[in-house]
Structure formats: C-alpha cells, structure tokens
Design an enzyme around this catalytic site. Structure first.
Site, PDB file in Angstrom:
ATOM      1  N   GLU A 314      -7.422 -16.840  -9.617  1.00  0.00           N
ATOM      2  CA  GLU A 314      -7.391 -15.587  -8.867  1.00  0.00           C
ATOM      3  C   GLU A 314      -7.444 -15.835  -7.358  1.00  0.00           C
ATOM      4  O   GLU A 314      -6.780 -15.151  -6.584  1.00  0.00           O
ATOM      5  CB  GLU A 314      -8.550 -14.684  -9.292  1.00  0.00           C
ATOM      6  CG  GLU A 314      -8.535 -14.257 -10.746  1.00  0.00           C
ATOM      7  CD  GLU A 314      -7.498 -13.197 -11.061  1.00  0.00           C
ATOM      8  OE1 GLU A 314      -7.367 -12.822 -12.239  1.00  0.00           O
ATOM      9  OE2 GLU A 314      -6.795 -12.738 -10.130  1.00  0.00           O
ATOM     10  N   ARG A 318      -4.176 -14.761  -5.024  1.00  0.00           N
ATOM     11  CA  ARG A 318      -4.436 -13.618  -4.154  1.00  0.00           C
ATOM     12  C   ARG A 318      -4.692 -14.042  -2.705  1.00  0.00           C
ATOM     13  O   ARG A 318      -4.068 -13.525  -1.776  1.00  0.00           O
ATOM     14  CB  ARG A 318      -5.625 -12.805  -4.666  1.00  0.00           C
ATOM     15  CG  ARG A 318      -5.452 -12.286  -6.091  1.00  0.00           C
ATOM     16  CD  ARG A 318      -6.475 -11.227  -6.403  1.00  0.00           C
ATOM     17  NE  ARG A 318      -6.602 -10.987  -7.844  1.00  0.00           N
ATOM     18  CZ  ARG A 318      -7.017  -9.862  -8.386  1.00  0.00           C
ATOM     19  NH1 ARG A 318      -7.361  -8.849  -7.607  1.00  0.00           N
ATOM     20  NH2 ARG A 318      -7.117  -9.718  -9.690  1.00  0.00           N
ATOM     21  N   ASP A 447       0.907 -15.411 -19.861  1.00  0.00           N
ATOM     22  CA  ASP A 447       2.104 -14.788 -19.294  1.00  0.00           C
ATOM     23  C   ASP A 447       2.727 -15.552 -18.137  1.00  0.00           C
ATOM     24  O   ASP A 447       3.908 -15.910 -18.164  1.00  0.00           O
ATOM     25  CB  ASP A 447       1.800 -13.345 -18.879  1.00  0.00           C
ATOM     26  CG  ASP A 447       0.597 -13.225 -17.951  1.00  0.00           C
ATOM     27  OD1 ASP A 447      -0.137 -14.214 -17.786  1.00  0.00           O
ATOM     28  OD2 ASP A 447       0.384 -12.126 -17.396  1.00  0.00           O
ATOM     29  N   GLU A 582       3.332  -4.718 -13.108  1.00  0.00           N
ATOM     30  CA  GLU A 582       4.382  -5.465 -13.802  1.00  0.00           C
ATOM     31  C   GLU A 582       5.664  -4.667 -14.021  1.00  0.00           C
ATOM     32  O   GLU A 582       6.772  -5.199 -13.873  1.00  0.00           O
ATOM     33  CB  GLU A 582       3.853  -5.993 -15.134  1.00  0.00           C
ATOM     34  CG  GLU A 582       2.890  -7.140 -15.005  1.00  0.00           C
ATOM     35  CD  GLU A 582       1.502  -6.713 -14.564  1.00  0.00           C
ATOM     36  OE1 GLU A 582       0.765  -7.548 -13.994  1.00  0.00           O
ATOM     37  OE2 GLU A 582       1.153  -5.526 -14.771  1.00  0.00           O
ATOM     38  N   THR A 671       2.887 -14.801  -8.510  1.00  0.00           N
ATOM     39  CA  THR A 671       2.531 -13.801  -9.517  1.00  0.00           C
ATOM     40  C   THR A 671       1.642 -12.692  -8.962  1.00  0.00           C
ATOM     41  O   THR A 671       1.295 -11.775  -9.683  1.00  0.00           O
ATOM     42  CB  THR A 671       1.854 -14.481 -10.728  1.00  0.00           C
ATOM     43  OG1 THR A 671       1.853 -13.593 -11.841  1.00  0.00           O
ATOM     44  CG2 THR A 671       0.430 -14.907 -10.390  1.00  0.00           C
TER      45      THR A 671
END
Length: 684
Positions: A314, A318, A447, A582, A671
């Site tokens: 994360e 980010r 994913d 998404e 992502t």
C-alpha cells in the site's frame, strides 16, 4: 362577665381531596337540556343542519390540509427523518425541500435508473438538491473485509436488498479510540480493512433484524448545479474533487483518511496518505491553488523518520507511486527526494530467506516482519510493487531497487503450482513457495499480479519476454477456467476456482481486467483480448445500472442456469460500495481505444450516483453499506484515498477530449492510477 353565646347549629366544611371545586355540573346539564327543549322545532332543525354542514366541510377539507402540512405526497414524507439515518425518494418522485434547521435532517434523492445520458445533453434534474449523507450514529459496527455483489435483476432480488440486515459500519469515535482500532486492524486490501473478528458476516436472525439500531440523521443537503445548456463533465469532476478536498482540508489535513460524516480523520500510517495520493490528480485537473497547499505540506511536514509499521504494498503504490508521478508531471526535485528517502526505508522488507518480501516494514527502525498470524505474503502484494521500484532505480541510477523486485518476478516465474498461468493467492516468505494451492482468483490478493505482468513489459519497452509469456499464458488460463456466462442474459463474467470447483463469484476489483485486456490488444496482443474486454465491460456496467442506487457492490454472484431467473445475486454481506475505481478505470481505457461514447455515458451515470448517495454536505464522500437500498444506503464514514487518487482521476481522463493527456503510448499507470513514463526502447 358574660359567657359566650351558644350556637344552635354545627358548621361543616367539605373539601375535595383533589382540590376539585364543586360546580354542580349535573344541574347545569339539566338547565341546558331545558333550554334546548324550550326552542321551537324549526330552531332545533336549523341548528342541527348547520352542524351537519360544518362536519361535512371539515371531512372534505382534511386531505388537502394533511397534504399541505403533512409533508410531500406520494410517499415523500422524507422530511420527517429524526430517527432515520438516510432517506431517499422512490424512483420517479422528485424531492421537495422545506426549510431545514441547522441540525435538521436533509433528504436524499432516490435512484435514477433511466437511460444513459447523452454526452452533449443535460441530465434530467433529479430533484432540486443533490442529496447528501448524514451524521452517523455515535456507535457503529465494524464491517467485514471486502464484500458487496451486485444484482442485475432489480425486481428479482428485492428481499435481499431492503430487508433489515445488520448495518456494517466503521466505528466512529469522538477523539479517542484510535488505539483500539489499531489493535483490531490486521491487514488491508486496497483500503478495505480486514479485521480479525469479522472475516465473514452471517445473515442476521429475525431478532437481530427487529433490534437493528435506528439510522443516523442526515446532514443538510448540498444543491447540485444543473445548467440548461450542455453539461460540462470535466468541470463536474473538478467540482467533485473540490468537494472531497474541502472535507479533507477542513477535518483531516495532514492525516491519512477523512471521516466525512463525523468530520474527523482516520490514521493508517500517519503519512498524509490522501494528500500524497491526490497530488498528481490536482496537477492533471489544473487545481493549482490546492496543489500548492499540498506541496507546502509535503515540503515542511512530511517525514518518514517515524517509528511506524507500514504495509509495503500500500505504501509503495500510493505514496511512492504518488511522489514519482508528481515528480514526472512537475519536474520538482522535492518529490523525487522524498521518493528516494521512502524507497530506501522500504528496502528492509526484502531481507528474507527467500527474497520474497515481508508485508510490513517499520520505516523508522529499518525492520520488517510478516503479519502477526502468518508467515505468508499475498501474491499481489509482492508482485505489484515492481513498476515503482524499477522507476526509482532509473531515476536515481541506483540499481538495488530494481534488482530486488526483478528477483521476485523471476522466482514467481519459475515456481511450480500454477494452473495454466493462474497463480495461488499466497506465497511463503521463508520457503518462497506458493501456499493455499488450488485456489485461483482475479480478485483480492491476486488481481494486480496479472495487471503488472503486462505493465512491466510495457514500461521496459517490450523487451522482457518472460513477463509477456506469463501474461499471455495467464489470459489463456482465465479464458479456459474462469470465464463463464450467466444463464438468463448471457453476461460474461470471471469467476473463481477452488480445488477444481468453480465458484460463480466476481469481485468488483476484477473490473480492472477489461481495461488491462484492452491495453494489451492496443499493443498488438491477440485481438480476442479486446473481444473479451468488451464483454466484461458490459458486465461491470450492469453491476452498477441494475442496483437501486446505481452503484456497484463489492462482490457479485452470478446465476448460471436460465431457470435461475436473474443474472446476479446480491448477498447481504456483499452490498457495500467503497468508492472503488476499477470500473471507471476500464471505462477510460475502453473509450481511449474505441472512441465509443457509451463508455463516457456510463462513467457519467456513475459520477451522478456518487453525488446522489455518497456526497456529504460538509465536504467529502463516504463509502456506503447497501447499494440495494436507495432509501437508507448507510454511510460508513470513510473516504478512501483512492477515491481522489484513482476514481476521480480516471473519470476526468475519461471525459477529457485531449487524447495526448497522459497518452497510453507514453505512460503506464500503476495500480493506484499514478502515471509513470514508458522507457525508451533500447537500440537494437
């Protein structure tokens, strides 16, 4: 002396013990009756006639009086909201607002599930005000990790949507309680906290339904400006960002996440997560004033020398990704310096026996460890940090960052336990081997592995054949084992495989796949990838349009038989919406590559639904508990950083006519939607 005179009577005083005076009412009633009898028959008949006329007139005027003072007609008594968390107007009913006191409840409009809006046409006004969610109860139950499927048959699943399930909400506290929250939080997946005591939520019992706590009062509504000319969709996205940013600036400045209902903040790592995640979004949208304020905070306040555990994945996608992309967009060395500082502090995570990184790093102490309950890392976490670390090496000319993440990809490439390119969800940091074998999904914990196979290949100038090989094999595995169609309407979806048993379940997270497949097809990969992308994009769109709020839940279960009667079944624990990006991400890719305006229209509908059911009056947007209930969707009092970093950014890019704005031939998005440059191809 004379004696006192003698009285020949006795005096008695009578009193009512209840101090009621004696008024001889019976005598008065008898007097009234005598007077009535003294009237002539004509007089008595006239009086009775007048009384009858007055009675009939009162009965006839009663409905109009109640309609005038009792609220809005046609089930619109939603101004009386003192004991309700939210109220909405049923479909087709336009809200009518009266004066609302400072703390009075505000209406929430109902769903608008009509046809898609033409890009050049004005949306049908959905009531004079955009409804806003309200103050939450003072105590809320925590919610399960990441749940929430959609139903494609609105009329076929009503019992699943409006019934009294337990509201799953974040704990809202007035100041204290942060330590208790930290003890409960264990791991996260893209912002959805997974807590030890809430892995799944069983359906509530009848008693629990009856004992459900009353919802909170809504806050004052914020009007939506609806013009009579063309709708400026770009400006509408900017307005949404400004509104979200206002809440963050007013109530959570410098903290990780905004709690817009309670007008407070939540802390995850203590690194200004939302602020850094939003930097490149502000730059792209041209919000210069907001960007400069945020830059000043980064320059003066942001420090990574803290004794705090952060999640490697994360923090990389980010914060490191946000700093690197902002550096590329602005050219400001400040952001590269901060990125280098953070990158060096994350390196201890890779000091493991297998070279598979630990999930958690203490960036102040320089130590790393796995989660408390396992020595495993999720596969997506260790294989979705490569774009950022590789770019950090290229910019700093320090190869160690790229070396450690490339080593992870080499190990995974050669591991046994794959199933036609599909990979298990967990990998052990000691042995370097897959664990929990036999379970394959494109949802949570796996994913972005598939996403980063393609994007690393693109980032490196299409020179790394192992990455391309793994990606192509994985897509074939998805088509062979996971792609199915629903029985009723033949909707194409991606399910899951558990020890050779197919589960017709798809996370909203899987809606990244249409965009990724389209990106591969754009780069000369097989044409049937685009065919599958088109079909999956339709299904992800249906996950929104068939919900009463126009917002998708977290997880969808699909009906495989025509006799099922409906394509999608929504389970009670799966109805929440976390403002995820998404679907709009894939809409952006699909529009860029096809120029089909329906993808813009679908994105516009989603933005309007966000404004209807998640916008909070004081600033910010909130995740909600129940996408099937427009009357009381249930605010969770949390705005994820990815709403600003991804969702609104992709909507802005979707509506932009400038195809060179972050051209997909020049940039690859990580992502978390942070654009990084595609490297020039090496000379042959």
């Amino acid at each position: 002396m004379y004696p006192p005179s003698r009285k020949d009577f006795i005096s008695l005083t009578l009193s009512d013990p209840h101090s009621h005076s004696y008024n001889n009412g019976k005598h008065r009633r008898q007097s009234c009756w005598r007077k009535w009898k003294q009237l002539s028959r004509l007089q008595r008949s006239l009086i009775l006639f007048l009384l009858a006329v007055l009675l009939i007139f009162g009965l006839l005027s009663y409905p109009s009086i109640t309609k005038q003072w009792g609220g809005v007609s046609d089930r619109e008594d939603w101004l009386e909201l003192n004991d309700r968390e939210l109220r909405g107007v049923p479909p087709g009913v336009k809200p009518v607002l009266g004066p609302v006191a400072d703390k009075a409840p505000a209406p929430v409009a109902g769903p608008d599930v009509g046809p898609a809006v033409d890009p050049d046409a004005v949306a049908e006004p959905r009531g004079p005000n955009i409804p806003i969610l309200a103050k939450p109860p003072t105590k809320k139950k925590t919610f399960p990790n990441k749940r929430g499927p959609p139903s494609l048959q609105k009329d076929g699943n009503v019992s699943d949507t409006v019934g009294g399930e337990k509201q799953e909400q974040d704990v809202v506290q007035d100041g204290g309680g942060e330590d208790e929250d930290k003890e409960k939080k264990i791991v996260s997946w893209r912002g959805a906290m997974i807590e030890a005591d809430q892995a799944t939520e069983p359906p509530p019992s009848a008693n629990e339904k009856e004992a459900a706590a009353p919802p909170a009062k809504p806050a004052d509504a914020v009007p939506l400006e609806v013009s009579t000319g063309k709708v400026d969709r770009l400006e509408a996205v900017r307005d949404a960002f400004r509104h979200a940013w206002k809440g963050y600036k007013d109530y959570a400045w410098g903290h990780d996440e905004l709690k817009p209902i309670s007008k407070s903040f939540g802390e995850w790592f203590g690194l200004g997560l939302t602020l850094i995640d939003s930097l490149d979004t502000m730059w792209i949208m041209g919000l210069k004033e907001e960007f400069e304020e945020a830059k000043t905070w980064v320059e003066k306040e942001l420090t990574f020398s803290k004794n705090v555990d952060v999640n490697l994945f994360e923090t990389t996608i980010r914060i490191l990704g946000g700093l690197l992309s902002t550096y590329h967009l602005t050219g400001d060395q400040l952001f590269l310096d901060k990125a280098k500082d953070l990158g060096s502090r994350l390196m201890p995570a890779f000091k493991t026996p297998s070279k598979i990184p630990f999930s958690d790093v203490n960036i102040g102490k320089g130590t790393a460890h796995p989660p408390r309950w396992t020595s495993d890392s999720t596969l997506a976490e260790v294989t979705s940090i490569q774009l950022e670390f590789r770019e950090l090496s290229r910019l700093t000319q320090e190869p160690q960052y790229q070396e450690v993440v490339n080593e992870v990809m080499k190990l995974v490439h050669n591991l046994p336990g794959k199933h036609d390119g599909l990979v298990p969800m967990f990998i052990n940091t000691n042995s370097g081997q897959f664990t929990h074998k036999g379970v394959f999904t494109l949802g949570a914990r796996a994913d972005s592995y598939y996403e980063y196979l393609l994007k690393q290949w693109l980032q490196g100038g299409k020179t790394e054949d192992d990455l391309l090989e793994d990606y192509l094999q994985a897509v074939e595995g998805v088509k062979k084992h996971l792609v199915k169609q629903t029985g009723p309407s033949k909707l194409t979806f991606v399910g899951e495989l558990s020890h050779n048993r197919f589960n017709a379940k798809m996370d909203h997270l899987v809606c990244f796949l249409p965009g990724t497949l389209a990106l591969g097809a754009h780069n000369n990969l097989p044409g049937d990838h685009m065919d599958l992308a088109v079909q999956l994009m339709e299904t992800c769109h249906q996950m929104y349009t068939k919900m009463e709020t126009g917002l998708s839940p977290e997880i969808a279960h699909f009906g495989l038989q025509a006799s099922d009667g409906r394509d999608v079944i929504v389970k009670p624990a799966d109805r929440h919406n976390l403002l995820r990006p998404e679907t709009v991400e894939s809409l952006f890719y699909m529009y860029r590559f096809t120029k089909d305006t329906k993808y813009r229209d679908w994105g516009w509908d989603i933005l309007q639904s966000f404004n209807k059911y998640t916008k909070v009056s004081g600033g910010g947007y909130t995740s909600i508990n129940n996408v099937r209930d427009p009357v009381s969707p249930g605010p969770r009092d949390k705005m994820e950083s990815f709403f600003l970093g991804e969702t609104l950014k992709y909507l802005y890019l979707l509506f932009s006519d400038d195809m060179e704005l972050l051209s997909l031939d020049k940039y690859v998005f990580n992502t978390e939607a942070h654009p990084l440059p595609i490297w020039p191809s090496p000379p042959k």
